[in-house]
Scaffold this motif. Structure first.
Motif, PDB file in Angstrom:
ATOM      1  N   SER A  98       0.809  -1.228   0.000  1.00 37.36           N
ATOM      2  CA  SER A  98       0.000   0.000   0.000  1.00 37.36           C
ATOM      3  C   SER A  98       0.840   1.276   0.000  1.00 37.36           C
ATOM      4  CB  SER A  98      -0.961  -0.023   1.188  1.00 37.36           C
ATOM      5  OG  SER A  98      -0.227  -0.112   2.412  1.00 37.36           O
ATOM      6  N   PRO A  99       2.050   1.427   0.712  1.00 33.53           N
ATOM      7  CA  PRO A  99       2.831   2.681   0.623  1.00 33.53           C
ATOM      8  C   PRO A  99       3.371   2.941  -0.772  1.00 33.53           C
ATOM      9  CG  PRO A  99       3.425   1.450   2.567  1.00 33.53           C
ATOM     10  CD  PRO A  99       2.576   0.523   1.764  1.00 33.53           C
ATOM     11  N   ILE A 100       3.767   1.863  -1.450  1.00 30.47           N
ATOM     12  CA  ILE A 100       4.317   2.045  -2.797  1.00 30.47           C
ATOM     13  C   ILE A 100       3.245   2.513  -3.752  1.00 30.47           C
ATOM     14  CG2 ILE A 100       5.448   0.866  -4.711  1.00 30.47           C
ATOM     15  CD1 ILE A 100       6.782  -0.942  -2.706  1.00 30.47           C
ATOM     16  N   LEU A 101       2.070   1.924  -3.664  1.00 32.62           N
ATOM     17  CA  LEU A 101       0.990   2.311  -4.565  1.00 32.62           C
ATOM     18  C   LEU A 101       0.464   3.704  -4.254  1.00 32.62           C
ATOM     19  CD1 LEU A 101      -0.926  -1.100  -4.732  1.00 32.62           C
ATOM     20  CD2 LEU A 101       0.679  -0.135  -6.393  1.00 32.62           C
ATOM     21  N   ALA A 102       0.601   4.130  -2.994  1.00 31.60           N
ATOM     22  CA  ALA A 102       0.103   5.453  -2.626  1.00 31.60           C
ATOM     23  C   ALA A 102       0.997   6.574  -3.132  1.00 31.60           C
ATOM     24  CB  ALA A 102      -0.026   5.555  -1.098  1.00 31.60           C
ATOM     25  N   SER A 103       2.331   6.355  -3.439  1.00 37.19           N
ATOM     26  CA  SER A 103       3.241   7.390  -3.934  1.00 37.19           C
ATOM     27  C   SER A 103       2.966   7.666  -5.396  1.00 37.19           C
ATOM     28  CB  SER A 103       4.703   6.937  -3.752  1.00 37.19           C
ATOM     29  OG  SER A 103       4.954   6.693  -2.371  1.00 37.19           O
ATOM     30  N   PRO A 104       3.369   8.895  -5.908  1.00 37.04           N
ATOM     31  CA  PRO A 104       3.157   9.210  -7.337  1.00 37.04           C
ATOM     32  C   PRO A 104       3.923   8.246  -8.220  1.00 37.04           C
ATOM     33  CG  PRO A 104       3.668  11.197  -6.084  1.00 37.04           C
ATOM     34  CD  PRO A 104       3.875  10.029  -5.149  1.00 37.04           C
ATOM     35  N   ALA A 105       3.360   8.033  -9.387  1.00 36.83           N
ATOM     36  CA  ALA A 105       3.936   7.030 -10.279  1.00 36.83           C
ATOM     37  C   ALA A 105       5.282   7.466 -10.807  1.00 36.83           C
ATOM     38  CB  ALA A 105       2.975   6.765 -11.435  1.00 36.83           C
ATOM     39  N   HIS A 106       5.561   8.862 -10.909  1.00 40.87           N
ATOM     40  CA  HIS A 106       6.800   9.333 -11.508  1.00 40.87           C
ATOM     41  C   HIS A 106       7.880   9.551 -10.467  1.00 40.87           C
ATOM     42  CE1 HIS A 106       4.708  12.936 -10.092  1.00 40.87           C
ATOM     43  NE2 HIS A 106       5.950  13.429  -9.925  1.00 40.87           N
ATOM     44  N   ALA A 107       7.646   9.275  -9.215  1.00 38.65           N
ATOM     45  CA  ALA A 107       8.569   9.646  -8.161  1.00 38.65           C
ATOM     46  C   ALA A 107       9.761   8.731  -8.080  1.00 38.65           C
ATOM     47  CB  ALA A 107       7.845   9.692  -6.817  1.00 38.65           C
ATOM     48  N   PHE A 108       9.624   7.522  -8.366  1.00 36.74           N
ATOM     49  CA  PHE A 108      10.706   6.569  -8.171  1.00 36.74           C
ATOM     50  C   PHE A 108      10.891   5.747  -9.414  1.00 36.74           C
ATOM     51  CE2 PHE A 108       8.850   7.388  -4.026  1.00 36.74           C
ATOM     52  CZ  PHE A 108       9.942   7.709  -3.259  1.00 36.74           C
ATOM     53  N   PHE A 109      12.025   5.936 -10.066  1.00 35.64           N
ATOM     54  CA  PHE A 109      12.443   5.118 -11.184  1.00 35.64           C
ATOM     55  C   PHE A 109      13.940   4.929 -11.068  1.00 35.64           C
ATOM     56  CE2 PHE A 109       8.619   7.226 -12.701  1.00 35.64           C
ATOM     57  CZ  PHE A 109       7.892   6.163 -13.204  1.00 35.64           C
ATOM     58  N   GLY A 110      14.428   3.804 -11.443  1.00 33.97           N
ATOM     59  CA  GLY A 110      15.850   3.578 -11.389  1.00 33.97           C
ATOM     60  C   GLY A 110      16.190   2.240 -10.805  1.00 33.97           C
ATOM     61  N   PHE A 111      17.419   2.130 -10.430  1.00 32.07           N
ATOM     62  CA  PHE A 111      17.901   0.855  -9.926  1.00 32.07           C
ATOM     63  C   PHE A 111      18.583   1.094  -8.589  1.00 32.07           C
ATOM     64  CE2 PHE A 111      17.899   0.690 -14.528  1.00 32.07           C
ATOM     65  CZ  PHE A 111      17.197  -0.472 -14.790  1.00 32.07           C
ATOM     66  N   GLY A 112      18.398   0.209  -7.689  1.00 34.40           N
ATOM     67  CA  GLY A 112      19.028   0.272  -6.387  1.00 34.40           C
ATOM     68  C   GLY A 112      18.592   1.516  -5.628  1.00 34.40           C
ATOM     69  N   ARG A 113      19.545   2.316  -5.128  1.00 36.96           N
ATOM     70  CA  ARG A 113      19.270   3.523  -4.377  1.00 36.96           C
ATOM     71  C   ARG A 113      19.223   4.773  -5.245  1.00 36.96           C
ATOM     72  NH1 ARG A 113      19.709   2.842   1.092  1.00 36.96           N
ATOM     73  NH2 ARG A 113      20.526   0.844   1.805  1.00 36.96           N
ATOM     74  N   ILE A 114      19.523   4.712  -6.571  1.00 29.33           N
ATOM     75  CA  ILE A 114      19.501   5.854  -7.489  1.00 29.33           C
ATOM     76  C   ILE A 114      18.062   6.151  -7.858  1.00 29.33           C
ATOM     77  CG2 ILE A 114      20.248   6.759  -9.707  1.00 29.33           C
ATOM     78  CD1 ILE A 114      22.665   4.931  -9.513  1.00 29.33           C
ATOM     79  N   VAL A 115      17.611   7.372  -7.560  1.00 27.74           N
ATOM     80  CA  VAL A 115      16.225   7.769  -7.786  1.00 27.74           C
ATOM     81  C   VAL A 115      16.211   8.915  -8.797  1.00 27.74           C
ATOM     82  CG1 VAL A 115      14.119   8.639  -6.755  1.00 27.74           C
ATOM     83  CG2 VAL A 115      15.581   7.075  -5.467  1.00 27.74           C
ATOM     84  N   TYR A 116      15.421   8.909  -9.817  1.00 30.99           N
ATOM     85  CA  TYR A 116      15.280   9.932 -10.855  1.00 30.99           C
ATOM     86  C   TYR A 116      13.949  10.633 -10.695  1.00 30.99           C
ATOM     87  CZ  TYR A 116      14.554  12.063 -15.393  1.00 30.99           C
ATOM     88  OH  TYR A 116      14.277  12.955 -16.396  1.00 30.99           O
ATOM     89  N   ASP A 117      14.027  11.971 -10.478  1.00 30.36           N
ATOM     90  CA  ASP A 117      12.824  12.785 -10.334  1.00 30.36           C
ATOM     91  C   ASP A 117      12.759  13.750 -11.515  1.00 30.36           C
ATOM     92  OD1 ASP A 117      10.673  14.291  -9.623  1.00 30.36           O
ATOM     93  OD2 ASP A 117      11.404  14.820  -7.633  1.00 30.36           O
ATOM     94  N   PRO A 118      11.878  13.580 -12.483  1.00 30.64           N
ATOM     95  CA  PRO A 118      11.822  14.438 -13.664  1.00 30.64           C
ATOM     96  C   PRO A 118      11.605  15.908 -13.333  1.00 30.64           C
ATOM     97  CG  PRO A 118      10.562  12.457 -14.038  1.00 30.64           C
ATOM     98  CD  PRO A 118      10.912  12.453 -12.581  1.00 30.64           C
ATOM     99  N   SER A 119      10.725  16.224 -12.388  1.00 33.69           N
ATOM    100  CA  SER A 119      10.447  17.626 -12.060  1.00 33.69           C
ATOM    101  C   SER A 119      11.673  18.284 -11.440  1.00 33.69           C
ATOM    102  CB  SER A 119       9.250  17.709 -11.111  1.00 33.69           C
ATOM    103  OG  SER A 119       9.535  17.020  -9.905  1.00 33.69           O
ATOM    104  N   ASN A 120      12.384  17.566 -10.579  1.00 33.76           N
ATOM    105  CA  ASN A 120      13.604  18.107  -9.972  1.00 33.76           C
ATOM    106  C   ASN A 120      14.687  18.307 -11.025  1.00 33.76           C
ATOM    107  OD1 ASN A 120      15.356  18.991  -8.010  1.00 33.76           O
ATOM    108  ND2 ASN A 120      16.003  16.944  -7.432  1.00 33.76           N
ATOM    109  N   TYR A 121      14.768  17.393 -11.968  1.00 33.87           N
ATOM    110  CA  TYR A 121      15.759  17.497 -13.039  1.00 33.87           C
ATOM    111  C   TYR A 121      15.483  18.718 -13.913  1.00 33.87           C
ATOM    112  CZ  TYR A 121      18.416  16.400 -17.223  1.00 33.87           C
ATOM    113  OH  TYR A 121      19.266  16.462 -18.292  1.00 33.87           O
TER     114      TYR A 121
END
Length: 259
Positions: A26-49
Motif C-alpha cells: 500500500s505505501p508504494i501504490l500510494a506514492s506518485p507514479a513518476h517519483a521513483f524510477f531507477g535501480f538500487g538507491r539511485i532515484v530519478y525525479d523528472p520535475s527536480n531534473y
C-alpha cells in the motif's frame, strides 16, 4: 478425507500471506507514479531534473552577461586610453622659429624703429616744421637724412616680405603634417591637439601678415612724411628768397696797394 495438522497450517499460512500482501504494497501504490524510477538507491525525479536544468541555464546566462559586461568595460578602458594618448607630433618649435625670424626682421628696422619714443623724437628732429633760420647746408643735410630714412624703410619692407614668403614653404609642410596627424588620430586628445596646432599655424601666418602690413605701412608713412616736409622746406626757401635783403651798401675800394 481427514485433513492433517500440517495441511491446516500450510493453508492458514497461505491465507495470512494473501491478506498481508495488499497491506505491504500500500505505501508504494500510494506514492506518485513518476517519483521513483531507477535501480538500487539511485532515484530519478523528472520535475527536480527540469528545475535543475532551468537553474543551470539561468546561471549560465548570468555568467555570459557578466563576461559581456567585463568585455564592455575593457573596451571602454581601451577607448579612454586612446582618448588620453598624446599626439606624437609637435609643430610648435618650427612655428616659434618662423615667428622669431619675422620679429628679428622687424627689430632690424633702419633709422626709425617700431618704437613710439623713437618715432616721436625722429619727427621732431627731421619732419614737420622747418626753421627759417636754418642754413642751406642744414636744409640739405636734413633732406638727405629724410630720403635715406625713406629708402631704408622701403628696404625693410622688402626684407619682411621676403621673410614672409620664405615661411610659406615651411608652413605648407607643417600644415600637411598636421592634417595627416589629425586624420590619423586615435583618440579625442590627439585630434584636439592636432586642431590646436593647426590654429597655432594660422596664428603664425596672421603674425606674418601683421608684420608685412606694418612694414609696408611704415614705408608709406615715411614717404608721405618726407613729401610733407619737403613741401614745407620748399615754402620756407621760397619765403626766404622773396624776403628783401638789406640792399647794396657802399664802401671804400682800393685798386692798388701802396707801399
Amino acid at each position: 478425507m481427514t485433513r492433517t495438522p500440517i495441511g491446516r497450517f500450510a493453508g492458514a499460512s497461505m491465507l495470512a500471506l494473501a491478506l498481508a500482501a495488499p497491506v505491504a504494497l500500500s505505501p508504494i501504490l500510494a506514492s506518485p507514479a513518476h517519483a521513483f524510477f531507477g535501480f538500487g538507491r539511485i532515484v530519478y525525479d523528472p520535475s527536480n531534473y527540469a528545475q535543475n536544468v532551468l537553474t543551470a541555464a539561468r546561471t549560465l546566462e548570468q555568467i555570459n552577461n557578466q563576461i559581456q559586461q567585463l568585455q564592455n568595460e575593457a573596451q571602454m578602458l581601451i577607448n579612454q586610453a586612446r582618448n588620453l594618448a598624446s599626439l606624437p607630433y609637435s609643430a610648435l618649435q618650427q612655428l616659434q622659429q618662423n615667428v622669431g625670424r619675422t620679429q628679428q626682421l622687424l627689430q632690424q628696422a633702419q633709422s626709425i624703429a617700431f618704437d613710439v619714443g623713437q618715432i616721436d623724437q625722429a619727427f621732431q628732429q627731421r619732419y614737420g616744421n622747418v626753421a627759417l633760420s636754418a642754413t642751406d647746408a642744414q636744409l640739405v643735410a636734413d633732406a638727405r637724412a629724410r630720403w635715406e630714412t625713406t629708402v631704408g624703410s622701403l628696404q625693410d619692407a622688402l626684407r619682411v616680405q621676403a621673410g614672409v614668403v620664405g615661411n610659406i614653404d615651411t608652413n605648407r609642410a607643417e600644415m600637411s603634417a598636421l592634417v595627416g596627424q589629425s586624420q590619423n588620430a586615435t583618440g579625442a586628445l590627439q585630434a584636439t591637439q592636432a586642431g590646436n596646432q593647426l590654429l597655432a599655424l594660422q596664428s603664425q601666418q596672421l603674425s606674418d601678415m601683421i608684420a608685412l602690413l606694418s612694414a609696408n605701412g611704415r614705408a608709406e608713412a615715411l614717404i608721405e612724411a618726407e613729401r610733407a616736409t619737403a613741401a614745407e622746406q620748399g615754402r620756407v626757401q621760397r619765403e626766404r628768397f622773396l624776403t628783401p635783403g638789406a640792399g647794396y651798401q657802399s664802401g671804400n675800394a682800393r685798386m692798388f696797394s701802396t707801399n
